[in-house]
Enzyme design. Structure first.
Site, PDB file in Angstrom:
ATOM      1  N   ALA A  63       0.944  -1.383   0.047  1.00 21.88           N
ATOM      2  CA  ALA A  63      -0.018   0.112  -0.154  1.00 21.88           C
ATOM      3  C   ALA A  63       0.744   1.149   0.035  1.00 21.88           C
ATOM      4  O   ALA A  63       2.026   0.911   0.517  1.00 21.88           O
ATOM      5  CB  ALA A  63      -0.773  -0.033   1.454  1.00 21.88           C
ATOM      6  N   GLY A 109       0.587  -5.097   0.899  1.00 24.38           N
ATOM      7  CA  GLY A 109      -0.771  -5.304   0.249  1.00 24.38           C
ATOM      8  C   GLY A 109      -0.588  -5.883  -1.151  1.00 24.38           C
ATOM      9  O   GLY A 109      -1.401  -6.264  -1.828  1.00 24.38           O
ATOM     10  N   GLU A 112      -1.129  -9.409  -0.769  1.00 26.10           N
ATOM     11  CA  GLU A 112      -2.372  -9.687  -0.522  1.00 26.10           C
ATOM     12  C   GLU A 112      -3.437  -9.560  -1.815  1.00 26.10           C
ATOM     13  O   GLU A 112      -4.256 -10.017  -1.864  1.00 26.10           O
ATOM     14  CB  GLU A 112      -3.019  -8.639   0.491  1.00 26.10           C
ATOM     15  CG  GLU A 112      -2.542  -8.873   2.076  1.00 26.10           C
ATOM     16  CD  GLU A 112      -2.609  -7.654   2.787  1.00 26.10           C
ATOM     17  OE1 GLU A 112      -3.285  -7.800   4.199  1.00 26.10           O
ATOM     18  OE2 GLU A 112      -2.261  -6.522   2.589  1.00 26.10           O
ATOM     19  N   GLU A 132       4.800  -5.417   7.142  1.00 25.57           N
ATOM     20  CA  GLU A 132       3.903  -4.443   7.628  1.00 25.57           C
ATOM     21  C   GLU A 132       4.298  -4.201   9.309  1.00 25.57           C
ATOM     22  O   GLU A 132       4.411  -3.038   9.797  1.00 25.57           O
ATOM     23  CB  GLU A 132       2.386  -4.652   7.800  1.00 25.57           C
ATOM     24  CG  GLU A 132       1.653  -4.337   6.407  1.00 25.57           C
ATOM     25  CD  GLU A 132       1.686  -5.783   5.514  1.00 25.57           C
ATOM     26  OE1 GLU A 132       0.984  -5.958   4.476  1.00 25.57           O
ATOM     27  OE2 GLU A 132       2.581  -6.793   5.696  1.00 25.57           O
TER      28      GLU A 132
HETATM   29  N1  T1G Z   1       4.461   3.442  -0.045  1.00 23.90           N
HETATM   30  C1  T1G Z   1       5.057   4.626  -0.658  1.00 23.90           C
HETATM   31  N2  T1G Z   1       6.330   4.799  -1.163  1.00 23.90           N
HETATM   32  C2  T1G Z   1       7.197   3.827  -1.037  1.00 23.90           C
HETATM   33  C3  T1G Z   1       6.761   2.410  -0.881  1.00 23.90           C
HETATM   34  C4  T1G Z   1       5.365   2.411  -0.203  1.00 23.90           C
HETATM   35  N3  T1G Z   1       5.014   1.032  -0.031  1.00 23.90           N
HETATM   36  N4  T1G Z   1       7.690   1.556  -1.190  1.00 23.90           N
HETATM   37  C5  T1G Z   1       8.860   2.239  -1.468  1.00 23.90           C
HETATM   38  N5  T1G Z   1       8.309   3.655  -1.617  1.00 23.90           N
HETATM   39  C6  T1G Z   1       9.042   4.616  -2.361  1.00 23.90           C
HETATM   40  C7  T1G Z   1      10.539   4.938  -1.332  1.00 23.90           C
HETATM   41  O1  T1G Z   1      10.084   5.871  -0.424  1.00 23.90           O
HETATM   42  C8  T1G Z   1      11.377   5.715  -2.357  1.00 23.90           C
HETATM   43  O2  T1G Z   1      10.983   6.670  -2.920  1.00 23.90           O
HETATM   44  C9  T1G Z   1      11.111   4.642  -3.530  1.00 23.90           C
HETATM   45  O3  T1G Z   1       9.601   4.347  -3.376  1.00 23.90           O
HETATM   46  C10 T1G Z   1      12.202   3.448  -3.879  1.00 23.90           C
HETATM   47  O4  T1G Z   1      12.045   2.853  -2.626  1.00 23.90           O
HETATM   48  C11 T1G Z   1      -2.593  -3.070   3.169  1.00 23.90           C
HETATM   49  C12 T1G Z   1      -1.049  -2.065   5.182  1.00 23.90           C
HETATM   50  C13 T1G Z   1      10.155  -2.310  -2.340  1.00 23.90           C
HETATM   51  C14 T1G Z   1      12.171  -3.403  -1.206  1.00 23.90           C
HETATM   52  O5  T1G Z   1       6.690  -2.261   3.821  1.00 23.90           O
HETATM   53  O6  T1G Z   1      10.848  -2.335   1.482  1.00 23.90           O
HETATM   54  O7  T1G Z   1       0.971  -2.842   2.351  1.00 23.90           O
HETATM   55  O8  T1G Z   1      12.957   8.121  -1.804  1.00 23.90           O
HETATM   56  O9  T1G Z   1      14.527   3.320  -2.148  1.00 23.90           O
HETATM   57  O10 T1G Z   1      15.856   0.124  -2.052  1.00 23.90           O
HETATM   58  O11 T1G Z   1      -1.775  -4.854   4.304  1.00 23.90           O
HETATM   59  O12 T1G Z   1      11.103   0.154  -0.966  1.00 23.90           O
HETATM   60  O13 T1G Z   1      12.833   7.448  -4.320  1.00 23.90           O
HETATM   61  O14 T1G Z   1      11.364   9.185  -3.279  1.00 23.90           O
HETATM   62  O15 T1G Z   1      13.414   1.613  -0.686  1.00 23.90           O
HETATM   63  O16 T1G Z   1      14.956  -0.508  -4.192  1.00 23.90           O
HETATM   64  C15 T1G Z   1       3.949  -2.638   2.858  1.00 23.90           C
HETATM   65  C16 T1G Z   1       8.277  -0.996   1.481  1.00 23.90           C
HETATM   66  C17 T1G Z   1       3.386  -1.443   3.109  1.00 23.90           C
HETATM   67  C18 T1G Z   1       7.513  -2.345   1.595  1.00 23.90           C
HETATM   68  C19 T1G Z   1      12.501  -1.467  -2.686  1.00 23.90           C
HETATM   69  N6  T1G Z   1       5.296  -2.837   2.082  1.00 23.90           N
HETATM   70  N7  T1G Z   1       9.081  -0.816   0.614  1.00 23.90           N
HETATM   71  O17 T1G Z   1      13.639  -0.975  -2.123  1.00 23.90           O
HETATM   72  O18 T1G Z   1      13.969   1.268  -3.146  1.00 23.90           O
HETATM   73  S1  T1G Z   1       2.032  -1.400   4.070  1.00 23.90           S
HETATM   74  C20 T1G Z   1       6.512  -2.249   2.564  1.00 23.90           C
HETATM   75  C21 T1G Z   1      10.290  -1.492   0.750  1.00 23.90           C
HETATM   76  C22 T1G Z   1       0.763  -2.537   3.267  1.00 23.90           C
HETATM   77  C23 T1G Z   1      -1.161  -3.747   3.513  1.00 23.90           C
HETATM   78  C24 T1G Z   1      -0.319  -2.615   4.237  1.00 23.90           C
HETATM   79  C25 T1G Z   1      11.341  -1.039  -0.308  1.00 23.90           C
HETATM   80  C26 T1G Z   1      11.499  -2.032  -1.539  1.00 23.90           C
HETATM   81  P1  T1G Z   1      12.045   8.046  -3.082  1.00 23.90           P
HETATM   82  P2  T1G Z   1      13.485   2.244  -2.096  1.00 23.90           P
HETATM   83  P3  T1G Z   1      14.404  -0.395  -3.034  1.00 23.90           P
END
Ligand code: T1G
Length: 709
Positions: A63, A109, A112, A132
């Site tokens: 998400a 998400g 999911e 999460e």
């Molecule tokens: N939402 C918004 N921005 C995100 C994002 C996300 N989920 N994931 C990454 N970004 C942005 C990040 O800030 C950066 O921005 C750019 O993308 C590149 O990321 C409903 C509630 C996927 C392993 O926890 O772990 O789903 O700095 O530098 O090293 O149940 O990003 O360039 O402006 O990290 O290649 C759950 C989070 C969400 C995964 C890639 N998901 N992301 O790593 O790139 S909660 C996560 C990561 C959810 C549901 C629930 C990593 C990555 P900018 P990066 P990377």
């Protein structure tokens, strides 16, 4: 804005391509477009099956985390998540086979959504996961209900409580992935979809039955993991909430379990813990953005390195390079010192090997990358030198003068100094543009923080190269300005001042350490000093005295210097603030001598020792950090408050669930923090001066993170 989900028919299959760079995060628009796309495909006579795929480098990384900030109450979240759950059911109810084609990451998400498809195919290097809890929340779109049905409760609980991704081959073995596609992913997914369409097969994960035996085993797994979380996740909410949600689904079925998941998710998403962890998620990514060092600043390839000084820090730094596969020269003044340094490195690797994290062959291969030397031979071929000699200005300046002649003009000269003026080393080297600080934290091969200190003339290329090198070495690089102690140790001086004064006022060493470890720090100030060495701080104080300075305004406790004079340097001498079974032992015992020294110091300062409340200890320490942090920020030695939080979380293990000292201050409320500073000023003296930025922000009704207050 173009449609975030493209729709096309390929070979009788509807292909929905999610296109929301950089990681196809599920913003409300993306959720909506997926929903519409699937419904369109179901109604489209040209489509026998449906494939969902991500554009760019990944499937869906979850998400859009930014969206959560608009949720103020659990009710806000409950109404929003009802829509999401209904959307995923609609997808799952597709009458045509719905296939998720996964490359890169399917996280949160994203996983999911994939589990709401009937089938999942993936490239072999893809990863799936529910991270999460790392954001202080739980899967909120059915993950705690569908994952146990696909992978079994035990693996689902592990994935949702440690947040670590699982590689596709293992995910397939566990039932989360139906097929690994070797060739082109889209073609493989289309073929898979067509095969299922021909067989009139669809499969709803929510309808996968869980046998009574599996339920019983699942409930046992819940109890077991709760017991281990009591040790590993003390003070956190989200990991326990995950177990509650999975358990509810096992006991009461998918529908009731989903409602319980939504309730728990909604409580977590508005919690301070989650706000703090989300703040850190973005702060850790922001640190790499240095205002006047644009992303396309050229960087230098680091193929060969050298380290001067094979002491505790030098040895650890050399290990970082070797661990990253970069050959490194390790120089010491004489063979005896060199042998000691190499022996410590080998011992560290053997400890890692004994934990099964390295094989003997890997140890030898890595050690072979470290070349011990007592001369500068070969220094003319390295791309970077890190100086890690004794924390003495004259010695460091002499070393930089030598390095300025022994290395190539484009070689980066970095200092591991933890406090001293980088510009003086730069001048001594004769090429200040190539000089910066690379301040590692002890143990250097373990702690993730690299404080990159920018001197007056350090070039943008050197800064950009340092940031990239930090990633290569598995570190979090934070660029800071060149003031005494930079960011980490400058603020730490105020932390330690309060720790010493609280001891003199009546608290004990173990009380202060226990209160701060309960607060979430890995070790208290006294335990930390005994690990790092009381002598290190003492020598810095001696140097400061010689230039008429002190580390922090206010009364300087005499106790640490008295311990130094007694040769009590901490763990390495078997005694410091605590006594230890033997030199080098970690097994410590409180020592009544410290109480005696505190009594004597208090008497000299004319104060009567009395019991100190635990709350006072936390308040004094965190207020001192926030107040000095405000000065560091105001004077421009840190680019953002978030950089300071990242420094403290990665440099000192400041509890992630607080977001770091600056975010924590915002959570308390800056008016309250300012009131404390003024209270302490009235109680203890003018050395407690409120930082001008703190006063300004309070006057403007703002927080360190702008409009939050
Ligand atoms: N939402 C918004 N921005 C995100 C994002 C996300 N989920 N994931 C990454 N970004 C942005 C990040 O800030 C950066 O921005 C750019 O993308 C590149 O990321 C409903 C509630 C996927 C392993 O926890 O772990 O789903 O700095 O530098 O090293 O149940 O990003 O360039 O402006 O990290 O290649 C759950 C989070 C969400 C995964 C890639 N998901 N992301 O790593 O790139 S909660 C996560 C990561 C959810 C549901 C629930 C990593 C990555 P900018 P990066 P990377």
């Amino acid at each position: 804005m173009s449609d975030p989900v493209r729709y096309e028919i390929k070979d009788g299959v509807a292909v929905l391509t999610i296109d929301n760079p950089p990681v196809n995060a599920l913003s409300p628009a993306v959720w909506d477009a997926i929903d519409k796309g699937v419904q369109r495909a179901v109604a489209d006579p040209a489509a026998d099956a449906i494939v969902l795929i991500g554009s760019g480098g990944t499937f869906i990384a979850g998400a859009d985390i930014k969206v959560f900030d608009v949720l103020k109450t659990p009710q806000d979240s409950m109404s929003r998540s009802a829509g999401t759950h209904a959307l995923l059911r609609r997808m799952e109810d597709s009458t045509k086979p719905l296939v998720a084609a996964i490359h890169g990451n399917a996280l949160g998400g994203g996983m999911e959504v994939a589990m709401s498809c009937h089938y999942r195919v993936a490239t072999k290097d893809a990863k799936v996961g529910q991270p999460e809890v790392l954001l202080g929340i739980i899967p909120g779109a059915g993950g705690t209900q569908r994952l146990p049905r696909l992978a079994g409760a035990e693996l689902a609980l592990t994935m949702c409580t440690d947040g670590k991704p699982v590689a596709a081959p293992k995910a397939k073995a566990a039932g989360m992935i139906d097929e690994i596609v070797d060739g082109d992913l889209l073609s493989g997914a289309i073929a898979f979809g067509k095969k299922k369409a021909a067989a009139h097969e669809t499969r709803k994960v929510r309808e996968i039955a869980i046998s009574a035996d599996a339920v019983a085993k699942g409930l046992e797994a819940c109890a077991k993991i709760r017991a281990s979380l009591d040790k590993t996740a003390r003070g956190l909410k989200a990991p326990f909430a995950v177990v509650d949600a999975v358990e509810a689904g096992l006991k009461d079925g998918f529908d009731k379990g989903s409602i319980r998941e939504r309730e728990l998710f909604s409580q977590c998403v508005v919690s301070t813990e989650s706000k703090a962890l989300r703040h850190l998620f973005f702060a850790e990514r922001e640190v790499a953005k240095v205002p006047d060092v644009p992303k396309d600043t050229p960087t230098k390839a680091i193929k060969r390195a050298a380290v001067v000084g094979a002491g505790t820090m030098g040895g650890g730094i050399a290990m970082n390079y070797a661990n990253a596969g970069i050959p490194v020269l390790l120089k010491e003044v004489d063979k005896a010192a060199l042998d000691r340094g190499i022996a410590t490195i080998r011992k560290n690797y053997e400890v890692t090997m004994s934990k099964g994290k390295m094989t003997a062959e890997q140890v030898e291969k890595t050690m072979a990358l470290i070349t011990p030397t007592t001369t500068y031979d070969g220094f003319d071929r390295v791309d970077i030198v890190t100086e890690a000699v004794f924390e003495n200005m004259d010695l460091k300046k002499a070393t930089f003068a030598e390095l300025g002649t022994m290395t190539r003009p484009d070689c980066i000269l970095a200092s591991n100094s933890s406090t001293l003026d980088i510009d003086q080393f730069a001048q001594a080297s004769g090429r200040p543009a190539q000089v910066c600080g690379h301040h590692y934290f002890s143990p250097a091969n373990v702690m993730k923080l690299l404080e990159i200190v920018r001197g007056k003339e350090t070039s943008p290329e050197v800064i950009a190269t340092s940031l990239r090198l930090a990633k290569t070495l598995g570190k979090v690089g934070v660029v800071v300005g060149n003031c005494f102690g930079f960011v980490a140790n400058r603020m730490l001086a105020y932390y330690m001042r309060e720790a010493y004064l609280l001891l003199e006022e009546g608290a004990s060493v173990q009380q202060i350490d226990n209160v701060l470890t309960d607060f979430g720090l890995p070790v208290g100030p006294y335990g930390m000093q005994d690990i790092a060495g009381i002598d290190v701080g003492a020598r810095i104080r001696q140097y400061l005295k010689s230039i008429g300075k002190s580390r922090a305004e206010g009364p300087q406790s005499e106790i640490p210097d008295r311990l130094f004079d007694m040769g009590r340097y901490g763990q390495k001498t078997g005694a410091g603030w605590y006594t230890y079974d033997a030199p080098g032992s970690r097994n410590r015992t409180p020592d009544p001598l410290i109480e005696q020294l505190a009594e004597e110091a208090a008497k000299k300062r004319g104060i009567v020792r009395k019991p100190i409340a635990n709350e006072e200890i936390v308040a004094r320490i965190t207020t001192a950090l926030a107040n000095e942090g405000a000065r560091v920020l105001d004077e421009g030695f840190a680019t953002r408050a978030g950089d300071i939080d990242v420094v403290y979380v990665y440099g000192f293990g400041f509890p992630r669930r607080t977001g770091g000292p600056m975010f924590y201050a915002d959570t308390i409320g800056l008016p309250a923090v300012l009131a404390r500073v003024n209270e302490y000023r009235a109680r203890f003296g003018d050395y407690w001066q409120p930082a001008p930025l703190l006063e300004r922000l309070v006057a403007e009704g703002r927080g360190f993170y702008s409009t939050r207050s």
